[in-house]
Design a protein around this motif. Structure first.
Motif, PDB file in Angstrom:
ATOM      1  N   ALA A  89       0.701  -1.144  -0.111  1.00  0.00           N
ATOM      2  CA  ALA A  89      -0.006  -0.005   0.103  1.00  0.00           C
ATOM      3  C   ALA A  89       0.871   1.701   0.116  1.00  0.00           C
ATOM      4  O   ALA A  89       0.561   2.144  -0.707  1.00  0.00           O
ATOM      5  CB  ALA A  89      -1.031   0.020   1.266  1.00  0.00           C
ATOM      6  N   VAL A  90       2.040   1.270   0.574  1.00  0.00           N
ATOM      7  CA  VAL A  90       2.646   2.593   1.068  1.00  0.00           C
ATOM      8  C   VAL A  90       4.004   2.475   0.401  1.00  0.00           C
ATOM      9  O   VAL A  90       4.806   3.383   0.366  1.00  0.00           O
ATOM     10  CB  VAL A  90       2.612   3.244   2.473  1.00  0.00           C
ATOM     11  CG1 VAL A  90       1.008   3.348   3.053  1.00  0.00           C
ATOM     12  CG2 VAL A  90       3.193   2.164   3.596  1.00  0.00           C
ATOM     13  N   GLY A  91       4.788   1.462   0.147  1.00  0.00           N
ATOM     14  CA  GLY A  91       6.193   1.145  -0.020  1.00  0.00           C
ATOM     15  C   GLY A  91       6.814   1.365   1.133  1.00  0.00           C
ATOM     16  O   GLY A  91       6.586   1.706   2.083  1.00  0.00           O
ATOM     17  N   THR A  92       8.325   1.203   0.832  1.00  0.00           N
ATOM     18  CA  THR A  92       9.379   1.459   1.664  1.00  0.00           C
ATOM     19  C   THR A  92       9.270   2.737   2.162  1.00  0.00           C
ATOM     20  O   THR A  92       9.553   3.178   3.494  1.00  0.00           O
ATOM     21  CB  THR A  92      10.799   0.989   1.409  1.00  0.00           C
ATOM     22  OG1 THR A  92      11.003   1.703   0.253  1.00  0.00           O
ATOM     23  CG2 THR A  92      10.691  -0.704   1.147  1.00  0.00           C
ATOM     24  N   GLN A  93       9.264   3.790   1.619  1.00  0.00           N
ATOM     25  CA  GLN A  93       9.284   5.092   2.033  1.00  0.00           C
ATOM     26  C   GLN A  93       8.176   5.555   2.939  1.00  0.00           C
ATOM     27  O   GLN A  93       8.237   6.174   3.998  1.00  0.00           O
ATOM     28  CB  GLN A  93       9.392   6.351   0.913  1.00  0.00           C
ATOM     29  CG  GLN A  93       9.389   7.736   1.511  1.00  0.00           C
ATOM     30  CD  GLN A  93      10.592   7.818   2.258  1.00  0.00           C
ATOM     31  OE1 GLN A  93      11.805   7.576   1.631  1.00  0.00           O
ATOM     32  NE2 GLN A  93      10.624   8.224   3.433  1.00  0.00           N
ATOM     33  N   GLY A  94       6.813   4.780   2.378  1.00  0.00           N
ATOM     34  CA  GLY A  94       5.829   5.210   3.273  1.00  0.00           C
ATOM     35  C   GLY A  94       5.743   4.486   4.589  1.00  0.00           C
ATOM     36  O   GLY A  94       5.423   5.075   5.537  1.00  0.00           O
ATOM     37  N   LEU A  95       6.385   3.214   4.667  1.00  0.00           N
ATOM     38  CA  LEU A  95       6.631   2.793   6.047  1.00  0.00           C
ATOM     39  C   LEU A  95       7.432   3.319   7.031  1.00  0.00           C
ATOM     40  O   LEU A  95       7.301   3.667   8.172  1.00  0.00           O
ATOM     41  CB  LEU A  95       7.350   1.000   5.766  1.00  0.00           C
ATOM     42  CG  LEU A  95       6.552   0.008   5.086  1.00  0.00           C
ATOM     43  CD1 LEU A  95       7.216  -1.159   4.769  1.00  0.00           C
ATOM     44  CD2 LEU A  95       5.291  -0.227   6.177  1.00  0.00           C
ATOM     45  N   ASN A  96       8.682   3.894   6.312  1.00  0.00           N
ATOM     46  CA  ASN A  96       9.590   4.860   7.017  1.00  0.00           C
ATOM     47  C   ASN A  96       8.844   6.002   7.588  1.00  0.00           C
ATOM     48  O   ASN A  96       8.834   6.406   8.723  1.00  0.00           O
ATOM     49  CB  ASN A  96      10.700   5.227   6.203  1.00  0.00           C
ATOM     50  CG  ASN A  96      11.732   6.050   6.946  1.00  0.00           C
ATOM     51  OD1 ASN A  96      11.507   7.495   6.926  1.00  0.00           O
ATOM     52  ND2 ASN A  96      12.854   5.552   7.648  1.00  0.00           N
ATOM     53  N   VAL A 135      15.032   2.921   9.134  1.00  0.00           N
ATOM     54  CA  VAL A 135      15.909   3.873   8.591  1.00  0.00           C
ATOM     55  C   VAL A 135      15.432   4.378   7.297  1.00  0.00           C
ATOM     56  O   VAL A 135      14.527   3.555   6.900  1.00  0.00           O
ATOM     57  CB  VAL A 135      17.430   3.372   8.414  1.00  0.00           C
ATOM     58  CG1 VAL A 135      17.891   3.099   9.609  1.00  0.00           C
ATOM     59  CG2 VAL A 135      17.306   2.184   7.472  1.00  0.00           C
ATOM     60  N   PRO A 136      15.753   5.486   6.612  1.00  0.00           N
ATOM     61  CA  PRO A 136      15.172   5.865   5.421  1.00  0.00           C
ATOM     62  C   PRO A 136      15.502   4.818   4.337  1.00  0.00           C
ATOM     63  O   PRO A 136      16.849   4.259   4.486  1.00  0.00           O
ATOM     64  CB  PRO A 136      15.962   7.252   5.162  1.00  0.00           C
ATOM     65  CG  PRO A 136      15.970   7.870   6.386  1.00  0.00           C
ATOM     66  CD  PRO A 136      16.596   6.452   7.319  1.00  0.00           C
ATOM     67  N   PRO A 137      14.700   4.640   3.260  1.00  0.00           N
ATOM     68  CA  PRO A 137      15.239   3.504   2.327  1.00  0.00           C
ATOM     69  C   PRO A 137      16.314   3.563   1.792  1.00  0.00           C
ATOM     70  O   PRO A 137      16.842   4.659   1.314  1.00  0.00           O
ATOM     71  CB  PRO A 137      13.918   3.620   1.338  1.00  0.00           C
ATOM     72  CG  PRO A 137      12.896   4.356   2.009  1.00  0.00           C
ATOM     73  CD  PRO A 137      13.548   5.190   2.962  1.00  0.00           C
TER      74      PRO A 137
END
Length: 155
Positions: A89-96, A135-137
């Motif tokens: 739904a939100v991708g790695t950046q969204g998880l971060n 951490v940031p992707p």
């Protein structure tokens, strides 16, 4: 108990299959079965046990299922077993970004395997937890949420 001659690993993820075959070597004939199983809502353990029972019934034999979870401590272990859906739904950046308002970026990677001898047998759970932080992707994006999880252990 002797290991089964053939074991069905229920996954559609080629990376998980390669990893498991590397670990098991030639101890057992690991066969991949990609079965779309209904997943209940619940704890990591409840989901793994139910999934394992359903898989054993589907293949009518011994199965191994694996669930990998990412638990954010600031969010009381969410996304946890729902990490696949959060990631889609939100991708790695969204998880971060979910942790943007929290000072606590600590997390746990949880790997749960469940094994069942076959239909009618009670599954056995094996679980490992690794502490880390979000951490940031960065890095390759071909293995799920790896780009945002940084292991915090002894080197």
């Amino acid at each position: 108990m002797a290991p089964p001659k053939q074991l069905f690993f229920i996954t559609g993820n080629k990376n998980k299959l390669a990893e498991s075959k590397a670990i098991l070597g030639d101890v057992v004939d690991l066969q991949c079965q990609a079965i779309d199983l209904v997943e209940i809502q619940g704890t990591i353990e409840e989901i793994s046990l139910d999934k394992c029972r359903r898989a054993a019934d589907a293949v009518k034999g011994p199965v191994l299922v694996e669930d990998t979870c990412l638990c954010f401590n600031a969010l009381k272990e969410l996304p946890g077993p729902y990490i696949k859906w959060f990631l889609q739904a939100v991708g790695t950046q969204g998880l971060n970004d979910l942790l943007a308002g929290f000072p606590d970026k600590s997390a746990q990677a949880v790997c749960t395997f469940a094994y069942c001898e076959g239909p009618g047998h009670e599954p056995i759970i094996f679980q490992g937890r690794t502490d880390g932080k979000i951490v940031p992707p960065r890095g390759p994006t071909n293995f799920g949420w790896d780009p945002i999880f940084e292991y915090e252990g002894k080197t």
